[in-house]
Design an enzyme around this catalytic site. Structure first.
Site, short mmCIF file in Angstrom:
data_model
loop_
_atom_site.label_atom_id
_atom_site.label_comp_id
_atom_site.label_asym_id
_atom_site.label_seq_id
_atom_site.Cartn_x
_atom_site.Cartn_y
_atom_site.Cartn_z
CB SER A 53 72.45 86.65 67.32
OG SER A 53 72.05 85.41 67.84
CG ASN A 54 76.85 85.54 71.75
OD1 ASN A 54 77.74 86.01 71.06
ND2 ASN A 54 76.52 86.03 72.94
#
Ligand SMILES: *Cc1c(COP(=O)(O)O)cnc(C)c1O
Length: 290
Positions: free
Chosen positions: A65-66
């Site tokens: 996840s960014n």
């Protein structure tokens, strides 16, 4: 507090043909760790958390996840503790990938939960229980999408962007970014979202978030689903990076540009359309693949 750490974002012209003009807005350059759209999504949430006097941020995400990476850094920089609730309990026994190792270095405490429990992450009971375990925590949903995130994403388009372009293109994950773009767009602009996920549920999600109608989300370029790829997509990304010297990643921005180039080739846009594509960043995820 966020604006002080923003770096200038530029524009790059990708196509300038008699019939089509395509520019890319490089939000990926806004900050080395709080990348792209996540900068806008976190901005008002962190301000709000500070105003409430909360000292901890809790959020949710997958192993790549960014949003987890950006939140970990932002928490560290602005003096919050942070807890990341990560999908997949099997990850607890494995070596951390680049995203999670970086988050952990920035002080994020990682809690791995199984996929079943993870599905409850928006349930009032689940959130109430979490809040009672961590009374000083400010909880940010998966992908960072809430009304303050949308408020921040309204700042992505400048006045000139409203004047100069007919179509604004972006990648779509949870729909917060496109909602901000829609809400801040000029009524005669069209916002075209390229879904990173399969299915049309995002269209119904975004319909609940905005009353405006000048937008559309398509999933034709999701390559089968979230984080799935195809040989054509990978080939396109390699071509694009060589041609323009601009890095992409295969989950969001690669799919969006793959879609834009294909639609231009198929003459989807009327002649003389001026398109602005948003490079929403996310390049930290590339390092998991190396
Ligand atoms: C998170 C992310 C998106 C999706 O944004 P949403 O607001 O969740 O739709 C798009 N591009 C990149 C690079 C992202 O990291």
């Amino acid at each position: 507090m966020f604006n002080a750490i923003a770096q200038a974002v530029g524009y790059q012209t990708l196509m300038d043909q008699p019939d089509i003009h395509l520019d890319l807005k490089r939000l990926d350059l806004i900050h080395p760790h709080i990348s792209g759209n996540k900068f806008y999504k976190l901005k008002y949430n962190l301000q709000h958390a500070k105003q409430l006097g909360q000292d901890t941020l809790i959020t949710f995400g997958g192993a790549f996840s960014n949003h987890i990476a950006a939140t970990a850094y932002a928490a560290h920089y602005f003096g919050f503790n942070s807890i990341g609730i990560i999908r997949g309990e099997e990850l607890a026994d494995q070596r951390l990938n680049h995203t999670l190792a970086t988050a952990s270095q920035f002080g994020m405490q990682l809690e791995f939960i199984n996929r079943q429990d993870y599905r409850n992450k928006e349930q009032p009971d689940f959130l109430a229980e979490l809040q009672s375990r961590f009374p000083n925590a400010y909880i940010i949903p998966e992908g960072g999408t809430n009304s303050l995130a949308i408020q921040g994403c309204k700042e992505i388009l400048s006045e000139q962007d409203r004047q100069n372009y007919d179509v604004i293109c972006c990648a779509v994950g949870t729909g917060g970014t496109i909602t901000g773009l829609i809400e801040s767009s000029h009524f005669n602009q069209n916002i075209l979202g390229f879904s990173a996920l399969k299915g049309d549920f995002l269209t119904s999600d975004v319909t609940h978030l905005t009353a405006k109608k000048n937008w559309k989300i398509i999933d034709e370029y999701c390559c089968g689903g979230y984080a799935k790829t195809s040989a054509q997509l990978i080939e396109f990304i390699q071509f694009f990076e060589k041609q323009y010297q601009i890095p992409l990643e295969p989950i969001y921005t690669g799919k969006m540009l793959f879609g834009i180039f294909d639609l231009i080739e198929k003459a989807y846009f009327p002649p003389h359309t001026r398109i602005l594509a948003i490079h929403s960043g996310g390049l930290q995820g590339r390092q998991n693949l190396l």
